[in-house]
Write a protein that holds these residues in place. Structure first.
Motif, PDB file in Angstrom:
ATOM      1  N   ASP A  59       0.873  -1.163   0.000  1.00  0.00           N
ATOM      2  CA  ASP A  59       0.000   0.000   0.000  1.00  0.00           C
ATOM      3  C   ASP A  59       0.912   1.215   0.000  1.00  0.00           C
ATOM      4  O   ASP A  59       1.429   1.603   1.053  1.00  0.00           O
ATOM      5  N   GLY A  60       1.158   1.787  -1.179  1.00  0.00           N
ATOM      6  CA  GLY A  60       2.128   2.871  -1.272  1.00  0.00           C
ATOM      7  C   GLY A  60       3.517   2.335  -0.983  1.00  0.00           C
ATOM      8  O   GLY A  60       3.973   1.396  -1.617  1.00  0.00           O
ATOM      9  N   ASN A  61       4.184   2.921   0.018  1.00  0.00           N
ATOM     10  CA  ASN A  61       5.511   2.448   0.414  1.00  0.00           C
ATOM     11  C   ASN A  61       5.465   1.373   1.492  1.00  0.00           C
ATOM     12  O   ASN A  61       6.486   0.806   1.846  1.00  0.00           O
ATOM     13  N   THR A  62       4.292   1.109   2.041  1.00  0.00           N
ATOM     14  CA  THR A  62       4.146   0.142   3.123  1.00  0.00           C
ATOM     15  C   THR A  62       4.057  -1.272   2.562  1.00  0.00           C
ATOM     16  O   THR A  62       3.238  -1.547   1.683  1.00  0.00           O
ATOM     17  N   ILE A  63       4.908  -2.158   3.084  1.00  0.00           N
ATOM     18  CA  ILE A  63       4.880  -3.564   2.689  1.00  0.00           C
ATOM     19  C   ILE A  63       4.545  -4.395   3.917  1.00  0.00           C
ATOM     20  O   ILE A  63       5.156  -4.247   4.976  1.00  0.00           O
ATOM     21  N   ARG A  64       3.571  -5.259   3.766  1.00  0.00           N
ATOM     22  CA  ARG A  64       3.151  -6.182   4.828  1.00  0.00           C
ATOM     23  C   ARG A  64       3.023  -7.578   4.224  1.00  0.00           C
ATOM     24  O   ARG A  64       3.034  -7.744   3.011  1.00  0.00           O
ATOM     25  N   TYR A  65       2.851  -8.550   5.101  1.00  0.00           N
ATOM     26  CA  TYR A  65       2.746  -9.936   4.668  1.00  0.00           C
ATOM     27  C   TYR A  65       1.530 -10.563   5.338  1.00  0.00           C
ATOM     28  O   TYR A  65       1.395 -10.521   6.557  1.00  0.00           O
ATOM     29  N   LEU A  66       0.654 -11.140   4.527  1.00  0.00           N
ATOM     30  CA  LEU A  66      -0.548 -11.798   5.036  1.00  0.00           C
ATOM     31  C   LEU A  66      -0.339 -13.299   4.948  1.00  0.00           C
ATOM     32  O   LEU A  66      -0.215 -13.854   3.856  1.00  0.00           O
ATOM     33  N   HIS A  67      -0.285 -13.939   6.113  1.00  0.00           N
ATOM     34  CA  HIS A  67      -0.145 -15.390   6.176  1.00  0.00           C
ATOM     35  C   HIS A  67      -1.547 -15.984   6.252  1.00  0.00           C
ATOM     36  O   HIS A  67      -2.343 -15.610   7.111  1.00  0.00           O
ATOM     37  N   ILE A  68      -1.846 -16.891   5.328  1.00  0.00           N
ATOM     38  CA  ILE A  68      -3.154 -17.537   5.274  1.00  0.00           C
ATOM     39  C   ILE A  68      -2.921 -19.039   5.318  1.00  0.00           C
ATOM     40  O   ILE A  68      -2.139 -19.571   4.522  1.00  0.00           O
ATOM     41  N   GLU A  69      -3.583 -19.707   6.239  1.00  0.00           N
ATOM     42  CA  GLU A  69      -3.443 -21.152   6.335  1.00  0.00           C
ATOM     43  C   GLU A  69      -4.814 -21.766   6.528  1.00  0.00           C
ATOM     44  O   GLU A  69      -5.597 -21.314   7.357  1.00  0.00           O
ATOM     45  N   GLU A  70      -5.091 -22.794   5.728  1.00  0.00           N
ATOM     46  CA  GLU A  70      -6.379 -23.463   5.821  1.00  0.00           C
ATOM     47  C   GLU A  70      -6.217 -24.702   6.691  1.00  0.00           C
ATOM     48  O   GLU A  70      -5.534 -25.652   6.318  1.00  0.00           O
ATOM     49  N   ARG A  71      -6.823 -24.656   7.843  1.00  0.00           N
ATOM     50  CA  ARG A  71      -6.843 -25.789   8.772  1.00  0.00           C
ATOM     51  C   ARG A  71      -8.296 -26.217   8.896  1.00  0.00           C
ATOM     52  O   ARG A  71      -8.953 -26.389   7.886  1.00  0.00           O
ATOM     53  N   GLU A  72      -8.819 -26.368  10.129  1.00  0.00           N
ATOM     54  CA  GLU A  72     -10.255 -26.631  10.282  1.00  0.00           C
ATOM     55  C   GLU A  72     -11.037 -25.444   9.733  1.00  0.00           C
ATOM     56  O   GLU A  72     -12.121 -25.572   9.218  1.00  0.00           O
ATOM     57  N   GLN A  73     -10.452 -24.279   9.897  1.00  0.00           N
ATOM     58  CA  GLN A  73     -10.976 -23.050   9.311  1.00  0.00           C
ATOM     59  C   GLN A  73      -9.785 -22.252   8.800  1.00  0.00           C
ATOM     60  O   GLN A  73      -8.643 -22.574   9.085  1.00  0.00           O
ATOM     61  N   VAL A  74     -10.047 -21.220   8.030  1.00  0.00           N
ATOM     62  CA  VAL A  74      -8.963 -20.406   7.482  1.00  0.00           C
ATOM     63  C   VAL A  74      -8.453 -19.469   8.574  1.00  0.00           C
ATOM     64  O   VAL A  74      -9.237 -18.784   9.234  1.00  0.00           O
TER      65      VAL A  74
END
Length: 168
Positions: A59-74
């Motif tokens: 988002d612009g100059n901001t960098i983030r990381y979204l960790h997504i893991e599917e287990r019993e639920q996401v």
């Protein structure tokens, strides 16, 4: 248009609707909204063995990381990179103290990852991951691949705070 073509069009089966991609199939070019902030997805690291993906968000100059893991639920976690250093993957401690907060190791795993787009590790290969949590539910994630460490600090995100905006 002849009458036969009209009858043929009436009797023709409609095209089946395109199956929507799952959250784990998002990649560069797509957009996602996390906690009311819209991010462009610029990279993707996929660990098939764990049914998990880490999306590089910008988002612009901001960098983030979204960790997504599917287990019993996401399960979702949003991280930002932090400065830090470790020397050897064999010497990663089970408890880490940073800025008056103690993190306790919850999970340690390794596996082959595939990368697409702009990610901290620009090539596929074996990746080692250590995940920690503090008593006040803050998260710490350490990744090691090809002789390089990356450290991230973050927090869990409830599924209702993640909205997918398709880009491609």
């Amino acid at each position: 248009m002849s009458i036969f073509n009209r009858i043929k069009n009436i009797l023709a089966k409609p095209e089946p609707p395109k199956a929507q991609r799952s959250i784990l199939q998002l990649g560069p070019g797509d957009a996602v909204e996390v906690s009311l902030v819209t991010y462009q997805i610029t990279g993707r690291t996929n660990n098939r063995q764990r049914n998990a993906v880490v999306l590089t968000l910008q988002d612009g100059n901001t960098i983030r990381y979204l960790h997504i893991e599917e287990r019993e639920q996401v399960v979702y976690a949003l991280y930002e990179p932090i400065d830090g250093r470790l020397d050897e993957p064999d010497e990663v401690p089970t408890t880490i103290e940073m800025e008056d907060r103690t993190y306790y190791m919850e999970e340690q795993y390794s596996g082959m990852v595939l990368v697409t787009g702009k990610t901290p590790f620009m090539q596929a290969g074996e990746q080692y991951v250590w995940q920690y949590q503090s008593d006040d539910y803050k998260l710490l994630r350490i990744e090691w691949q090809n002789g390089r460490f990356m450290l991230y600090e973050g927090e869990k995100v409830i599924p209702g705070d993640v909205q997918v905006l398709r880009g491609t």
